[in-house]
Write a protein that holds these residues in place. Sequence first.
Motif, PDB file in Angstrom:
ATOM      1  N   TRP A 146     -23.341   1.139 -13.209  1.00  0.00           N
ATOM      2  CA  TRP A 146     -24.385   1.191 -12.189  1.00  0.00           C
ATOM      3  C   TRP A 146     -24.067   0.315 -10.982  1.00  0.00           C
ATOM      4  O   TRP A 146     -24.689   0.446  -9.924  1.00  0.00           O
ATOM      5  N   TRP A 203     -18.492  11.431 -13.984  1.00  0.00           N
ATOM      6  CA  TRP A 203     -18.914  10.259 -14.750  1.00  0.00           C
ATOM      7  C   TRP A 203     -18.564  10.438 -16.228  1.00  0.00           C
ATOM      8  O   TRP A 203     -18.128   9.505 -16.896  1.00  0.00           O
ATOM      9  N   GLY A 256     -29.517  -2.116 -16.210  1.00  0.00           N
ATOM     10  CA  GLY A 256     -28.602  -1.468 -15.283  1.00  0.00           C
ATOM     11  C   GLY A 256     -29.065  -0.075 -14.914  1.00  0.00           C
ATOM     12  O   GLY A 256     -28.943   0.352 -13.758  1.00  0.00           O
ATOM     13  N   ALA A 257     -29.610   0.663 -15.893  1.00  0.00           N
ATOM     14  CA  ALA A 257     -30.117   1.999 -15.599  1.00  0.00           C
ATOM     15  C   ALA A 257     -31.296   1.938 -14.630  1.00  0.00           C
ATOM     16  O   ALA A 257     -31.450   2.823 -13.773  1.00  0.00           O
ATOM     17  N   TRP A 282     -23.481  10.314 -10.178  1.00  0.00           N
ATOM     18  CA  TRP A 282     -22.948   9.157 -10.912  1.00  0.00           C
ATOM     19  C   TRP A 282     -24.096   8.335 -11.496  1.00  0.00           C
ATOM     20  O   TRP A 282     -24.124   8.021 -12.687  1.00  0.00           O
ATOM     21  N   HIS A 283     -25.067   7.993 -10.653  1.00  0.00           N
ATOM     22  CA  HIS A 283     -26.173   7.157 -11.123  1.00  0.00           C
ATOM     23  C   HIS A 283     -27.106   7.919 -12.049  1.00  0.00           C
ATOM     24  O   HIS A 283     -27.709   7.328 -12.958  1.00  0.00           O
ATOM     25  N   VAL A 306     -25.633   7.457 -15.365  1.00  0.00           N
ATOM     26  CA  VAL A 306     -25.933   6.135 -15.917  1.00  0.00           C
ATOM     27  C   VAL A 306     -27.298   6.143 -16.605  1.00  0.00           C
ATOM     28  O   VAL A 306     -27.460   5.649 -17.731  1.00  0.00           O
ATOM     29  N   VAL A 307     -28.291   6.705 -15.934  1.00  0.00           N
ATOM     30  CA  VAL A 307     -29.652   6.729 -16.479  1.00  0.00           C
ATOM     31  C   VAL A 307     -29.717   7.611 -17.724  1.00  0.00           C
ATOM     32  O   VAL A 307     -30.355   7.245 -18.722  1.00  0.00           O
ATOM     33  N   ARG A 336     -31.783   2.811  -6.941  1.00  0.00           N
ATOM     34  CA  ARG A 336     -30.792   3.246  -5.946  1.00  0.00           C
ATOM     35  C   ARG A 336     -30.944   4.741  -5.666  1.00  0.00           C
ATOM     36  O   ARG A 336     -30.775   5.186  -4.534  1.00  0.00           O
ATOM     37  N   SER A 374     -30.001   1.787 -11.213  1.00  0.00           N
ATOM     38  CA  SER A 374     -29.605   3.117 -10.755  1.00  0.00           C
ATOM     39  C   SER A 374     -30.812   3.944 -10.341  1.00  0.00           C
ATOM     40  O   SER A 374     -30.746   4.716  -9.377  1.00  0.00           O
TER      41      SER A 374
END
Length: 521
Positions: free
Chosen positions: A519, A372, A464-465, A439-440, A443-444, A471, A468
Motif C-alpha cells: 500500500w 498486483w 495498510g489496507a 493496485w490499491h 491491497v484491500v 488513497r 489504500s
Amino acid sequence: MAETGRDHLHLLLAFGIAAAISQPRLPAPAAEPGGFDGPQALARVESWAQQPRPAASPALADVQDQIATVLEQSGLTVQRLEAGQGLTNLLAHAPGVLPDATPDQSPSGVWLTAHSDSAPDAPGAADDGLGLAVVTGVVQALSQGTGPPPGLHVLITDGEELGLKGARAFARSVYWPVAEPVPGSSPAGGAPLIINVEARGTSGPAFMFQTAGPDPRILNGWQQSGCDAQTGSMARAVYDLLPNDTDFTVFRRHGAWGYDFALIHSPHLYHTPGDTPASLDPRSLQQTGDCVLGLARYWLDRLGRNRPQGAHPAERPAARAPGSHVYGQILGFTWVAPAWRVRTAGLLLLLALPWHTLYDSRRDVLAGIAGWLLTPALAFGIGWLALMALVRWPPFLAAPAEMPGAWPIYLAATAAGLLTGPLLLRPLLPRLPDLTRGWHAGVVLLAAAAALALPSVGYLLLPGALVSVFRLRDQPRIALLPAVLAGLWLGPLLFSLPVALTSRALPLLCVAPWILLAWLL
C-alpha cells in the motif's frame, strides 16, 4: 487518484517514523528487592555454560546438581526422575506438596519449565542456559520472605535436544497433573499452567510465540502480568505450521495451559560453539525473567496459593479454543480482540471501497489487480535466483541456515519485494492512467480476504489496507492516521521477520514486504 508526490512522501515518513518509535527497548539488568535479579542470573549462566552438556553426560549431571542446590536453597524439595536411556528430569515443589504422588493426587498450579541439556557442540548459554537461569531466578524471587508458594512447581527436563524425550517421559508419568487432554478445563481444576523458556538465538527482545488453553483467560493473564515481551497471534499461527517443537508442545498436547518464550535474534549462534555466556545479551535475560516472574505471580494469585484442586464451577470459564481471539502489540501494550471483530473489519473494508469509481475505470483497475497478483510470483522468482547465487558464497556453504551480519541480504530482499510491482506496472502507466487504482484495490481485497479467512494473521494487513482505501478516495491526508498505526503495528514485526525466517527463506523474504507494505507504493 489526485495524489501528489508530496502526499506520498508524507505517508512514507509517517509510516517510517512510527515504525522506528515502535521498536522494542530492552531493560538494563537490575537486582531490585522482590524482582528478578538479572546480574545473578547471568552469573549462573556463566557457571553452567562453560562447556557443552549433552543429554546424559557427566557435564550435564554436574550442572543438574548445581541447579538442584539452588532450588533447595530456595526452599523447594527436589526429586530426580529417571526418564529412560540414562536421562534424568528434575522435579521441584514446596515441601509436603507432592509426597509419593499418584495420578489422583497430582497438583495443578504454576509450573516453570526449561531443559538442562545442550546441543553436543554448544555450551548452551542461551539454549537453554537462559531458561535455567530464568527459572531459578524466578523461584528465588517468589520464595523471598514466606518461602516457596505451594502452587509453584519446577520441571527441568533432560533430552530435549534428542527429541523432547524428557518432556515426553514426564507427560507419561504419574507426576503429570492431567492424565488426558481436557480442552477448556481450568488450571485450578487440574490442568497445569506452564511457563516454558527456550532460545533459538542469543539476543533481542523476548518473544512469547505460542500459548495453550482458552484464549480469553490466557491472554487476559498476559495483559495483567505487565509483560512487555514481543507477541502476536501471527507468531502462534506461523509456529503451528512449522516442524519445530519445544517441550511446551508436548505439555500442550497433554492438556496444559500456558506460554512459551524464546529469543530469536543472533540465530547464527544457535546450536554452535558460539552460544557462550559472552554472546547472551543480559538485557534479553532480564526482560525474559521479568516477564516470567510477572506471569507466575499473576497466576499464583489468580489460582490461589492454597486453593484445593476442585475449583468452584463458577470460576471455570467456557471453553474457547486457541485462535478464537486475535492479539498484537502497539508500543509494548498487548491488545486482544475476538476474531469476529477482525472479520467484521474486513467486511467494512470492502464496503468502504469506492466501487462506482472502480467500475467506471474497470479496464485499468482490472489490469492493476492482475499486475498486483503477478507481483508475488515475480518476487518469489527473484528470491530463488538470488538464493541460488548466494549458496555459492563461502559463508553460506559454512553455515547455510544463517550467518552473522546478514542484514544487507535482508534489506536487498525487502527492496526486491517492494520494487517488483512498480517495475512490472511502470510500462503500462502511460496507457492506463488509473492502473494504480487497481493496485490499491488489490491491497484491500487481499486484506479483507485474509481478515475473513485467517484473522490471526489478517489483522496485520488492515491498517495498510485502510491507507489504500483513503488513497482510492483521494484523501491522502486522512490516510496519514492509518499509516502511523501501520508503522506502530508492523515496525517490530518487520524488525524480527527476517531473523525468524532466516536467510535460507530468501524467496519468502522477497514476498513478505510486498504483502505487508504494498500500500506504500
